[in-house]
Design a protein around this motif. Structure first.
Motif, PDB file in Angstrom:
ATOM      1  N   LEU A 177      47.578  25.492  32.090  1.00  0.00           N
ATOM      2  CA  LEU A 177      47.518  25.025  30.703  1.00  0.00           C
ATOM      3  C   LEU A 177      46.172  24.367  30.406  1.00  0.00           C
ATOM      4  O   LEU A 177      45.634  23.607  31.211  1.00  0.00           O
ATOM      5  CB  LEU A 177      48.657  24.033  30.433  1.00  0.00           C
ATOM      6  CG  LEU A 177      50.072  24.638  30.321  1.00  0.00           C
ATOM      7  CD1 LEU A 177      51.117  23.552  30.187  1.00  0.00           C
ATOM      8  CD2 LEU A 177      50.139  25.598  29.146  1.00  0.00           C
ATOM      9  N   ASP A 178      45.631  24.711  29.215  1.00  0.00           N
ATOM     10  CA  ASP A 178      44.362  24.164  28.718  1.00  0.00           C
ATOM     11  C   ASP A 178      43.163  24.572  29.569  1.00  0.00           C
ATOM     12  O   ASP A 178      42.068  24.016  29.395  1.00  0.00           O
ATOM     13  CB  ASP A 178      44.433  22.626  28.611  1.00  0.00           C
ATOM     14  CG  ASP A 178      45.551  22.164  27.672  1.00  0.00           C
ATOM     15  OD1 ASP A 178      45.807  22.891  26.681  1.00  0.00           O
ATOM     16  OD2 ASP A 178      46.164  21.125  27.954  1.00  0.00           O
ATOM     17  N   SER A 179      43.345  25.476  30.505  1.00  0.00           N
ATOM     18  CA  SER A 179      42.218  25.907  31.346  1.00  0.00           C
ATOM     19  C   SER A 179      41.932  27.397  31.230  1.00  0.00           C
ATOM     20  O   SER A 179      40.785  27.820  31.346  1.00  0.00           O
ATOM     21  CB  SER A 179      42.485  25.567  32.828  1.00  0.00           C
ATOM     22  OG  SER A 179      42.537  24.163  32.991  1.00  0.00           O
ATOM     23  N   GLY A 180      42.954  28.191  31.018  1.00  0.00           N
ATOM     24  CA  GLY A 180      42.729  29.629  30.895  1.00  0.00           C
ATOM     25  C   GLY A 180      43.682  30.430  31.755  1.00  0.00           C
ATOM     26  O   GLY A 180      44.554  29.882  32.452  1.00  0.00           O
ATOM     27  N   THR A 181      43.480  31.741  31.749  1.00  0.00           N
ATOM     28  CA  THR A 181      44.374  32.671  32.435  1.00  0.00           C
ATOM     29  C   THR A 181      43.543  33.729  33.155  1.00  0.00           C
ATOM     30  O   THR A 181      42.485  34.124  32.692  1.00  0.00           O
ATOM     31  CB  THR A 181      45.330  33.363  31.438  1.00  0.00           C
ATOM     32  OG1 THR A 181      46.050  32.355  30.720  1.00  0.00           O
ATOM     33  CG2 THR A 181      46.319  34.274  32.164  1.00  0.00           C
ATOM     34  N   GLU A 182      44.079  34.186  34.300  1.00  0.00           N
ATOM     35  CA  GLU A 182      43.430  35.239  35.068  1.00  0.00           C
ATOM     36  C   GLU A 182      44.450  36.334  35.384  1.00  0.00           C
ATOM     37  O   GLU A 182      45.503  36.070  35.959  1.00  0.00           O
ATOM     38  CB  GLU A 182      42.854  34.688  36.369  1.00  0.00           C
ATOM     39  CG  GLU A 182      42.186  35.762  37.238  1.00  0.00           C
ATOM     40  CD  GLU A 182      41.627  35.199  38.525  1.00  0.00           C
ATOM     41  OE1 GLU A 182      40.427  34.845  38.548  1.00  0.00           O
ATOM     42  OE2 GLU A 182      42.392  35.101  39.505  1.00  0.00           O
ATOM     43  N   PHE A 183      44.144  37.564  34.963  1.00  0.00           N
ATOM     44  CA  PHE A 183      44.955  38.739  35.272  1.00  0.00           C
ATOM     45  C   PHE A 183      44.231  39.537  36.367  1.00  0.00           C
ATOM     46  O   PHE A 183      43.024  39.772  36.279  1.00  0.00           O
ATOM     47  CB  PHE A 183      45.122  39.639  34.035  1.00  0.00           C
ATOM     48  CG  PHE A 183      46.146  39.141  33.052  1.00  0.00           C
ATOM     49  CD1 PHE A 183      47.420  39.676  33.044  1.00  0.00           C
ATOM     50  CD2 PHE A 183      45.834  38.144  32.143  1.00  0.00           C
ATOM     51  CE1 PHE A 183      48.353  39.239  32.122  1.00  0.00           C
ATOM     52  CE2 PHE A 183      46.755  37.695  31.229  1.00  0.00           C
ATOM     53  CZ  PHE A 183      48.041  38.242  31.206  1.00  0.00           C
ATOM     54  N   ILE A 184      44.991  39.985  37.374  1.00  0.00           N
ATOM     55  CA  ILE A 184      44.442  40.826  38.444  1.00  0.00           C
ATOM     56  C   ILE A 184      45.263  42.109  38.506  1.00  0.00           C
ATOM     57  O   ILE A 184      46.483  42.074  38.637  1.00  0.00           O
ATOM     58  CB  ILE A 184      44.480  40.115  39.804  1.00  0.00           C
ATOM     59  CG1 ILE A 184      43.655  38.812  39.765  1.00  0.00           C
ATOM     60  CG2 ILE A 184      43.952  41.042  40.909  1.00  0.00           C
ATOM     61  CD1 ILE A 184      43.722  38.022  41.052  1.00  0.00           C
ATOM     62  N   ILE A 185      44.561  43.249  38.416  1.00  0.00           N
ATOM     63  CA  ILE A 185      45.212  44.560  38.499  1.00  0.00           C
ATOM     64  C   ILE A 185      44.599  45.301  39.684  1.00  0.00           C
ATOM     65  O   ILE A 185      43.381  45.360  39.839  1.00  0.00           O
ATOM     66  CB  ILE A 185      45.011  45.390  37.216  1.00  0.00           C
ATOM     67  CG1 ILE A 185      45.527  44.628  36.000  1.00  0.00           C
ATOM     68  CG2 ILE A 185      45.719  46.740  37.338  1.00  0.00           C
ATOM     69  CD1 ILE A 185      45.259  45.340  34.690  1.00  0.00           C
ATOM     70  N   LYS A 186      45.468  45.867  40.524  1.00  0.00           N
ATOM     71  CA  LYS A 186      45.014  46.644  41.682  1.00  0.00           C
ATOM     72  C   LYS A 186      45.587  48.056  41.579  1.00  0.00           C
ATOM     73  O   LYS A 186      46.802  48.226  41.465  1.00  0.00           O
ATOM     74  CB  LYS A 186      45.470  46.007  42.995  1.00  0.00           C
ATOM     75  CG  LYS A 186      44.881  44.634  43.246  1.00  0.00           C
ATOM     76  CD  LYS A 186      45.353  44.079  44.595  1.00  0.00           C
ATOM     77  CE  LYS A 186      44.766  42.702  44.861  1.00  0.00           C
ATOM     78  NZ  LYS A 186      45.212  42.162  46.167  1.00  0.00           N
ATOM     79  N   ILE A 187      44.699  49.061  41.631  1.00  0.00           N
ATOM     80  CA  ILE A 187      45.140  50.452  41.595  1.00  0.00           C
ATOM     81  C   ILE A 187      44.382  51.235  42.672  1.00  0.00           C
ATOM     82  O   ILE A 187      43.275  50.847  43.069  1.00  0.00           O
ATOM     83  CB  ILE A 187      44.901  51.114  40.207  1.00  0.00           C
ATOM     84  CG1 ILE A 187      43.405  51.118  39.876  1.00  0.00           C
ATOM     85  CG2 ILE A 187      45.711  50.419  39.131  1.00  0.00           C
ATOM     86  CD1 ILE A 187      43.074  51.915  38.633  1.00  0.00           C
ATOM     87  N   PRO A 188      44.954  52.314  43.179  1.00  0.00           N
ATOM     88  CA  PRO A 188      44.245  53.112  44.197  1.00  0.00           C
ATOM     89  C   PRO A 188      43.135  53.953  43.578  1.00  0.00           C
ATOM     90  O   PRO A 188      43.190  54.308  42.403  1.00  0.00           O
ATOM     91  CB  PRO A 188      45.352  53.999  44.774  1.00  0.00           C
ATOM     92  CG  PRO A 188      46.344  54.129  43.672  1.00  0.00           C
ATOM     93  CD  PRO A 188      46.326  52.817  42.926  1.00  0.00           C
ATOM     94  N   MET A 189      42.140  54.259  44.404  1.00  0.00           N
ATOM     95  CA  MET A 189      41.079  55.167  43.975  1.00  0.00           C
ATOM     96  C   MET A 189      41.654  56.573  43.823  1.00  0.00           C
ATOM     97  O   MET A 189      42.450  57.022  44.636  1.00  0.00           O
ATOM     98  CB  MET A 189      39.952  55.198  45.021  1.00  0.00           C
ATOM     99  CG  MET A 189      39.187  53.902  45.172  1.00  0.00           C
ATOM    100  SD  MET A 189      37.915  53.707  43.904  1.00  0.00           S
ATOM    101  CE  MET A 189      36.771  54.986  44.396  1.00  0.00           C
ATOM    102  N   LEU A 190      41.244  57.261  42.781  1.00  0.00           N
ATOM    103  CA  LEU A 190      41.700  58.633  42.577  1.00  0.00           C
ATOM    104  C   LEU A 190      40.749  59.603  43.261  1.00  0.00           C
ATOM    105  O   LEU A 190      39.553  59.372  43.302  1.00  0.00           O
ATOM    106  CB  LEU A 190      41.791  58.944  41.080  1.00  0.00           C
ATOM    107  CG  LEU A 190      42.869  58.175  40.307  1.00  0.00           C
ATOM    108  CD1 LEU A 190      42.837  58.567  38.857  1.00  0.00           C
ATOM    109  CD2 LEU A 190      44.250  58.424  40.898  1.00  0.00           C
TER     110      LEU A 190
END
Length: 581
Positions: free
Chosen positions: A568-581
């Motif tokens: 809260l009041d600091s921010g958000t971090e999204f992490i997405i991991k997908i394989p190389m095609l």
């Protein structure tokens, strides 16, 4: 015949097919065993032959070594040296003659296999000792022989030759076969040549060695030089070997000689350029007869057992298979009913077959249900994707802003917004393709942020860091845009002042990592849980984070592709991991 076969019962078919298969299998087995047995017999004869040849070669090497040692005794005998050095003319001093022949006689008496020994001094006077006479010596031929020239190039080393190129003649034994050892005797003081040593060994000595090794006529031994000439010919069938071609005899080869099959084994003889050959006869019929009688007996016994076995198989298998066929028909009708299993004997093949059948039926039932659920989920994701692509509210608001800018005659910003809007929908729609390059996804997000900044007075700062090699990598369309949209409307827009969004993309082994961070108002753990489980709607367009996760799961076949960290009041971090095609 075919019509009759089709009319008989399957039990009878199985019986006849089983008997036919059994006979066919035995025929193949007998043929295979015959081949294996033949190879085995050949290998056994070959192994025995190799051992025999090895023993004979060691014996021959022993003889050749001893002859060489005896030549050393003569070479370094002081009496012989003094006698030979003292000769200054082609006249033989009696004392010299006696001294030299005394040493030669000692050699003859010391070795049973040495037939004769000769020394020719530098004037080609001969000194000799031998066991059988007469022997006629023609010293004038010595200098004309090939072995004399070879001796001059041998630097005092001895070597063996076949016979003596008529230097020695045996009037009472015109066809006598023998080998000779040649060595030049040099002065021990200055190594100047002072004489020639010739020692003979009759071929009968070698044949005696061969006869002691084998007492039968099934094996033949002979010695050939490197030009495929007989040094010691075989005891029997010499002409047959010559007709076969001596140059065609190779080690470990199976040949046919005099209507017999034999294995040829050969080995080089040390101290010479000669090769010892052994021909070992193979009597396959005699060695294989017990095996064939055993095979026939086993075949008859197996046919009798097969009849009893077929009767018991009919009783144990066909009734359970009939019941299983009925349950298969029920599955065809959509009734997934498990078969009852009698007892708990898991080692019973029929019970195990029923267990596998029941497992298959339940797996099919579960798979059908799962396919239906995935079809529903896929349909829902497709609808959400269409909504996100069209996004009417975003389009309406953007067009209203364009109209306002046009009225205010703010041509520069109006042009930027229209251009960004066109670029955004060009990348988003992508001609209906599901995958776009990372650079295109980033361009779409940049256009999206440009539009929002024109509307909200540059409130959003956008930056990104991408490894150069990843820019052309293909990824699922709209992979990052929903998260950026969520950061704008639920993070930056709800806080006072400006905000920033940063995207970092890099490769970790076989995966691509996407990190999207914002400095918005953040969220609590409960809200993160609700977003990941579709408890609440995210995104102004209605295309939520949960729908994005399902799309990633569906296309990349991975679990838990998205991770969210927020404060809260600091921010958000999204992490997405997908394989190389």
């Amino acid at each position: 015949m075919t019509k009759i076969f089709h009319q008989i019962t399957i039990r009878t078919k199985i019986f006849f097919v089983y008997i036919a298969a059994l006979i066919f299998t035995f025929a193949i087995t007998v043929a295979f065993i015959s081949i294996i047995n033949q190879k085995y017999i050949e290998q056994e004869v070959r192994n025995a032959g190799e051992q025999t040849i090895r023993v004979l070669t060691e014996n021959l090497n022993f003889i050749f070594d001893n002859v060489t040692q005896f030549s050393n005794l003569i070479y370094f005998d002081d009496n012989v040296q003094n006698a030979l050095v003292s000769i200054s003319q082609d006249y033989i001093e009696p004392d010299v003659h006696i001294e030299i022949e005394k040493s030669l006689s000692n050699i003859i008496l010391s070795a049973d296999y040495i037939a004769s020994a000769f020394i020719f001094d530098k004037y080609f006077n001969s000194y000799s000792a031998y066991k059988s006479a007469p022997i006629y010596v023609d010293p004038n031929k010595i200098i004309q022989t090939n072995w004399f020239a070879q001796m001059k190039e041998a630097n005092g080393n001895g070597f063996f030759i076949h016979k003596s190129e008529n230097v020695l003649q045996f009037p009472n034994k015109e066809n006598l076969n023998y080998i000779s050892y040649i060595r030049e005797i040099g002065n021990k003081e200055n190594y100047d040549p002072i004489a020639t040593l010739l020692i003979t060994i009759e071929a009968a000595i070698f044949q005696d060695f061969f006869d002691k090794v084998t007492q039968s006529d099934t094996s033949q031994f002979f010695i050939m030089d490197d030009e495929y000439n007989f040094i010691i010919p075989p005891k029997n069938h010499e002409l047959e070997y010559i007709e076969y071609g001596l140059e065609n005899l190779n080690n470990d080869e199976v040949i046919s000689i005099a209507n017999n099959t034999a294995v040829i084994i050969s080995q080089k003889i040390p101290h010479s350029e000669w090769t010892l050959f052994g021909s070992f006869q193979i009597d396959r019929m005699k060695m294989s007869l017990p095996l064939y009688l055993t095979i026939i007996g086993i075949m008859i016994l197996n046919i009798f057992v097969a009849v009893l076995y077929s009767v018991e198989i009919n009783r144990l298998i066909f009734n359970p298979l009939g019941r299983m066929a009925l349950h298969m028909k029920l599955i065809e009708q959509g009734q997934f009913i498990e078969m009852p299993i009698k007892g708990n004997d898991n080692n019973n093949e029929i019970n195990r077959l029923k267990q596998v059948f029941n497992h298959m039926a339940m797996s099919i039932k579960t798979l059908i249900m799962k396919v239906k659920e995935e079809e529903q989920l896929n349909a829902k994701s497709e609808i959400n994707l269409i909504q996100a692509q069209i996004n009417p509210h975003f389009l309406y608001n953007t067009l209203d802003a364009v109209s306002a800018l046009a009225l205010m005659e703010d041509h520069e910003r109006c042009f930027q917004m229209v251009q960004a809007l066109g670029q955004f929908y060009r990348n988003t729609l992508n001609s209906g393709q599901d995958f776009i390059m990372i650079s295109q996804e980033i361009a779409s997000i940049s256009s999206y942020i440009t539009i929002l900044n024109i509307r909200y007075d540059d409130k959003i700062k956008f930056s990104y860091d991408i490894e150069e090699e990843l820019k052309s990598q293909m990824i699922l369309k709209l992979l990052l845009q929903p998260i950026v949209e969520n950061a704008v409307y639920h993070g930056i827009k709800e806080k006072d002042g400006d905000g920033s969004i940063h995207i970092k993309i890099y490769r970790d082994e076989d995966e691509i990592i996407f990190i999207i961070t914002d400095d918005g108002c953040g969220m609590e753990e409960d809200r993160i849980h609700q977003i990941l489980n579709e408890k609440i709607q995210t995104g102004n367009s209605g295309f939520g984070i949960y729908s994005l996760i399902q799309r990633v799961k569906l296309y990349y076949n991975i679990e838990n592709p998205v991770t969210i960290y927020s404060e809260l009041d600091s921010g958000t971090e999204f992490i997405i991991k997908i394989p190389m095609l």
